[in-house]
Motif scaffolding. Structure first.
Motif, PDB file in Angstrom:
ATOM      1  N   GLN A 159       0.810  -1.232  -0.082  1.00  0.00           N
ATOM      2  CA  GLN A 159      -0.005  -0.033  -0.047  1.00  0.00           C
ATOM      3  C   GLN A 159       0.802   1.197  -0.102  1.00  0.00           C
ATOM      4  OE1 GLN A 159      -2.653  -0.274   3.464  1.00  0.00           O
ATOM      5  NE2 GLN A 159      -3.934  -1.881   2.491  1.00  0.00           N
ATOM      6  N   ASP A 160       2.137   1.302   0.507  1.00  0.00           N
ATOM      7  CA  ASP A 160       2.881   2.252   0.816  1.00  0.00           C
ATOM      8  C   ASP A 160       3.747   2.516  -0.681  1.00  0.00           C
ATOM      9  OD1 ASP A 160       2.166   2.695   3.283  1.00  0.00           O
ATOM     10  OD2 ASP A 160       3.804   1.577   4.360  1.00  0.00           O
ATOM     11  N   VAL A 161       3.683   1.741  -1.698  1.00  0.00           N
ATOM     12  CA  VAL A 161       4.327   1.832  -2.918  1.00  0.00           C
ATOM     13  C   VAL A 161       3.837   2.938  -3.611  1.00  0.00           C
ATOM     14  CG1 VAL A 161       4.916   0.716  -5.102  1.00  0.00           C
ATOM     15  CG2 VAL A 161       5.316  -0.616  -2.990  1.00  0.00           C
ATOM     16  N   GLU A 162       4.740   3.880  -4.086  1.00  0.00           N
ATOM     17  CA  GLU A 162       4.036   5.180  -4.759  1.00  0.00           C
ATOM     18  C   GLU A 162       4.443   4.831  -6.257  1.00  0.00           C
ATOM     19  OE1 GLU A 162       5.694   8.803  -2.524  1.00  0.00           O
ATOM     20  OE2 GLU A 162       6.900   7.075  -1.757  1.00  0.00           O
ATOM     21  N   LEU A 163       5.311   4.304  -6.741  1.00  0.00           N
ATOM     22  CA  LEU A 163       5.625   3.952  -8.026  1.00  0.00           C
ATOM     23  C   LEU A 163       5.931   2.620  -8.317  1.00  0.00           C
ATOM     24  CD1 LEU A 163       6.188   5.087 -10.890  1.00  0.00           C
ATOM     25  CD2 LEU A 163       8.579   5.921 -10.042  1.00  0.00           C
ATOM     26  N   VAL A 164       5.391   1.958  -9.426  1.00  0.00           N
ATOM     27  CA  VAL A 164       5.781   0.586  -9.815  1.00  0.00           C
ATOM     28  C   VAL A 164       6.548   0.905 -11.176  1.00  0.00           C
ATOM     29  CG1 VAL A 164       4.968  -1.553 -10.790  1.00  0.00           C
ATOM     30  CG2 VAL A 164       3.868  -0.483  -9.013  1.00  0.00           C
TER      31      VAL A 164
END
Length: 261
Positions: free
Chosen positions: A203-208
């Motif tokens: 959920q904390d990932v801002e960019l894939v």
């Protein structure tokens, strides 16, 4: 200068009156050997060793990075074998070491490790001047690399079905740190763990980031995934972000100039 490889093995300089016969099982190392001017001494490469294209097309293939053709390598009678801890299977390397006199093991984990790699191969194969040219070019790119203005938690994807990523102690993750991008860490101890998009820690990932290798992610994959997870998704050149050696020089420039989302 000490010529120790990633396993601590001390290597001797090839006498100048002798010609080496090199087999490389690592795509980025094959490219580096060619950039060091050693292409005429490379007698075998994997099918994934594709750069520089016009040069390597004349070098015999000996299988993949993990499924190598032992008998074909034996017939090539190499004096040196170039391998990598992450990319090649230890049992295969041990079998090859029974008849290849010199096995040079590589394992760069950070961009700065390329300096040692350049000098190791330059020293062993008597191309010190070329290796120092690469060192200067790499240092210039490092000096020009912009200081990150903010940090961003990212997820670097290398495969799907199953989905796979990289751990924080890999070359890729350490390279991305220069940009201020912190790779997500799974609970797995594997260097290349699988993950599930339902994992709450994502959920904390801002960019894939979808890498174009080893899985051939495409713009269509990026669009579809962004719609699915409702997070920014960027397609990136996997060679530029995962190949160490001489590719690290343009790789730094590529990373510095990636457009932020």
């Amino acid at each position: 200068m000490s010529l120790r490889d990633a396993c601590g093995t001390e290597h001797q300089v090839v006498p100048k009156n002798e010609t080496s016969r090199i087999v490389s099982l690592v795509p980025s190392i094959t490219e580096l050997l060619c950039d060091l001017g050693l292409q005429d001494q490379v007698v075998g490469r994997t099918g994934f060793c594709i750069h520089p294209r016009e040069v390597v097309k004349n070098i015999p293939k000996i299988g993949g990075t993990k499924d190598v053709n032992i008998d074909k390598i034996r017939r090539l009678a190499p004096t040196h074998l170039l391998v990598n801890i992450d990319e090649n299977e230890k049992p295969t390397v041990e079998e090859l070491a029974q008849f290849v006199p010199h096995v040079i093991v590589t394992h760069p984990l950070q961009v700065k490790d390329n300096f040692e790699l350049f000098r190791l191969l330059g020293g062993v194969f008597n191309v010190e001047a070329r290796s120092e040219d690469l060192c200067r070019a790499l240092q210039q790119q490092l000096d020009l690399f912009p200081v990150p203005v903010c940090s961003k938690k990212i997820l670097y994807c290398i495969w799907k079905d199953p989905w796979m990523t990289v751990s924080q102690d890999t070359y890729i993750a350490n390279l991305l740190k220069l940009r201020g991008w912190q790779q997500w860490q799974s609970d797995s101890s594997l260097r290349y763990p699988c993950f599930d998009w339902s994992d709450r820690s994502l959920q904390d990932v801002e960019l894939v980031l979808l890498s174009t290798e080893p899985y051939s992610f495409t713009p269509e994959h990026a669009v579809k995934l962004q719609q699915q997870i409702q997070k920014p998704v960027m397609l990136v050149d996997g060679e530029m972000l995962s190949w160490y050696g001489s590719r690290s020089i343009p790789g730094l420039s590529y990373l510095a100039n990636l457009s932020t989302l």
